[in-house]
Design a protein around this motif. Structure first.
Motif, PDB file in Angstrom:
ATOM      1  N   HIS A 107       0.836  -1.198   0.000  1.00  0.00           N
ATOM      2  CA  HIS A 107       0.000   0.000   0.000  1.00  0.00           C
ATOM      3  C   HIS A 107       0.875   1.253   0.000  1.00  0.00           C
ATOM      4  O   HIS A 107       2.072   1.190   0.239  1.00  0.00           O
ATOM      5  CB  HIS A 107      -0.879   0.035   1.250  1.00  0.00           C
ATOM      6  CG  HIS A 107      -1.937  -1.017   1.281  1.00  0.00           C
ATOM      7  ND1 HIS A 107      -2.994  -1.045   0.418  1.00  0.00           N
ATOM      8  CD2 HIS A 107      -2.090  -2.102   2.095  1.00  0.00           C
ATOM      9  CE1 HIS A 107      -3.772  -2.077   0.686  1.00  0.00           C
ATOM     10  NE2 HIS A 107      -3.242  -2.748   1.701  1.00  0.00           N
ATOM     11  N   THR A 108       0.229   2.372  -0.257  1.00  0.00           N
ATOM     12  CA  THR A 108       0.868   3.668  -0.027  1.00  0.00           C
ATOM     13  C   THR A 108       0.088   4.354   1.081  1.00  0.00           C
ATOM     14  O   THR A 108      -1.098   4.081   1.292  1.00  0.00           O
ATOM     15  CB  THR A 108       0.854   4.555  -1.289  1.00  0.00           C
ATOM     16  OG1 THR A 108      -0.491   4.761  -1.703  1.00  0.00           O
ATOM     17  CG2 THR A 108       1.664   3.920  -2.402  1.00  0.00           C
ATOM     18  N   PHE A 109       0.769   5.220   1.785  1.00  0.00           N
ATOM     19  CA  PHE A 109       0.135   5.957   2.876  1.00  0.00           C
ATOM     20  C   PHE A 109       0.631   7.378   2.822  1.00  0.00           C
ATOM     21  O   PHE A 109       1.829   7.638   2.926  1.00  0.00           O
ATOM     22  CB  PHE A 109       0.485   5.299   4.224  1.00  0.00           C
ATOM     23  CG  PHE A 109      -0.198   5.920   5.404  1.00  0.00           C
ATOM     24  CD1 PHE A 109      -1.553   5.731   5.608  1.00  0.00           C
ATOM     25  CD2 PHE A 109       0.520   6.692   6.306  1.00  0.00           C
ATOM     26  CE1 PHE A 109      -2.192   6.292   6.703  1.00  0.00           C
ATOM     27  CE2 PHE A 109      -0.110   7.260   7.396  1.00  0.00           C
ATOM     28  CZ  PHE A 109      -1.472   7.060   7.600  1.00  0.00           C
ATOM     29  N   GLY A 169       1.026   9.336   0.335  1.00  0.00           N
ATOM     30  CA  GLY A 169       1.941   9.567  -0.778  1.00  0.00           C
ATOM     31  C   GLY A 169       3.268   8.840  -0.687  1.00  0.00           C
ATOM     32  O   GLY A 169       4.141   9.068  -1.507  1.00  0.00           O
ATOM     33  N   ALA A 170       3.440   7.973   0.294  1.00  0.00           N
ATOM     34  CA  ALA A 170       4.700   7.240   0.443  1.00  0.00           C
ATOM     35  C   ALA A 170       4.415   5.741   0.464  1.00  0.00           C
ATOM     36  O   ALA A 170       3.302   5.312   0.794  1.00  0.00           O
ATOM     37  CB  ALA A 170       5.408   7.657   1.735  1.00  0.00           C
ATOM     38  N   LEU A 171       5.412   4.943   0.124  1.00  0.00           N
ATOM     39  CA  LEU A 171       5.266   3.495   0.203  1.00  0.00           C
ATOM     40  C   LEU A 171       5.101   3.100   1.668  1.00  0.00           C
ATOM     41  O   LEU A 171       5.795   3.612   2.537  1.00  0.00           O
ATOM     42  CB  LEU A 171       6.492   2.800  -0.384  1.00  0.00           C
ATOM     43  CG  LEU A 171       6.793   3.097  -1.850  1.00  0.00           C
ATOM     44  CD1 LEU A 171       8.076   2.384  -2.271  1.00  0.00           C
ATOM     45  CD2 LEU A 171       5.645   2.699  -2.735  1.00  0.00           C
ATOM     46  N   ALA A 172       4.174   2.201   1.924  1.00  0.00           N
ATOM     47  CA  ALA A 172       3.887   1.781   3.299  1.00  0.00           C
ATOM     48  C   ALA A 172       4.679   0.528   3.635  1.00  0.00           C
ATOM     49  O   ALA A 172       4.254  -0.586   3.364  1.00  0.00           O
ATOM     50  CB  ALA A 172       2.389   1.539   3.463  1.00  0.00           C
ATOM     51  N   THR A 206       5.418   4.937   9.510  1.00  0.00           N
ATOM     52  CA  THR A 206       4.884   6.232   9.060  1.00  0.00           C
ATOM     53  C   THR A 206       5.946   7.304   8.823  1.00  0.00           C
ATOM     54  O   THR A 206       5.620   8.389   8.390  1.00  0.00           O
ATOM     55  CB  THR A 206       3.864   6.777  10.082  1.00  0.00           C
ATOM     56  OG1 THR A 206       4.490   6.868  11.360  1.00  0.00           O
ATOM     57  CG2 THR A 206       2.644   5.892  10.149  1.00  0.00           C
ATOM     58  N   SER A 223       9.058   9.137   6.913  1.00  0.00           N
ATOM     59  CA  SER A 223       9.486   9.190   5.511  1.00  0.00           C
ATOM     60  C   SER A 223      10.923   8.677   5.400  1.00  0.00           C
ATOM     61  O   SER A 223      11.681   8.748   6.354  1.00  0.00           O
ATOM     62  CB  SER A 223       9.382  10.617   4.984  1.00  0.00           C
ATOM     63  OG  SER A 223      10.156  11.481   5.768  1.00  0.00           O
TER      64      SER A 223
END
Length: 146
Positions: free
Chosen positions: A126-128, A130-133, A143, A145
């Motif tokens: 998933h992304t969360f 705008g970032a890869l989760a 969470t 970056s």
């Protein structure tokens, strides 16, 4: 006499021309052979690295971090089919070309990128925001970056 000299010059010139064409052709084949040999040595080096486990073509990162059910429902996150994707990769790509990182953390991803220097990176997750989760060691979502 002048005719004979002209014929001799023409035949000699023709002979020299044929010699030069032949020499050029040999040089072209030698150049072609050199380029092929150079490319093959590069492939041999790559294959040696792959066999030694120092390089892969595809790095597959899988991450499916746990989120509270309420947040997952609000975000519209559906369960991932990571098992099916993993099975497909393992059946279709030879092991020497593939490195799989299941339940990948950010540290796992960095280490694998540095160690294997892959040509292709596949992220399944998933992304969360705008970032890869990626996952934390406890399975929760990472969470911060990169």
């Amino acid at each position: 006499v002048a005719e004979e000299i002209l014929k001799a010059l023409l035949s000699g010139g023709g002979g020299v021309l044929l010699f030069l064409i032949g020499a050029h052709r040999i040089n072209r084949f030698e150049r072609h052979s050199f380029v092929q040999q150079y490319l093959l040595w590069g492939k041999v080096g790559e294959n040696e690295e792959m066999l030694a486990g120092e390089h892969v073509e595809l790095l597959a990162l899988f991450a499916n971090p746990m989120l509270p059910a309420q947040i997952a429902a609000q975000m519209g996150l559906k369960p991932l089919k990571l098992g099916q994707e993993l099975r497909f990769l393992l059946r279709t790509i030879p092991k020497m070309y593939l490195e799989v990182q299941p339940a990948a953390t950010m540290a796992d991803a960095r280490e694998a990128l540095e160690r294997y220097n892959p040509r292709i990176i596949m992220f399944s997750g998933h992304t969360f925001m705008g970032a890869l989760a990626f996952e934390l060691d406890n399975g929760r979502i990472d969470t911060h970056s990169p």
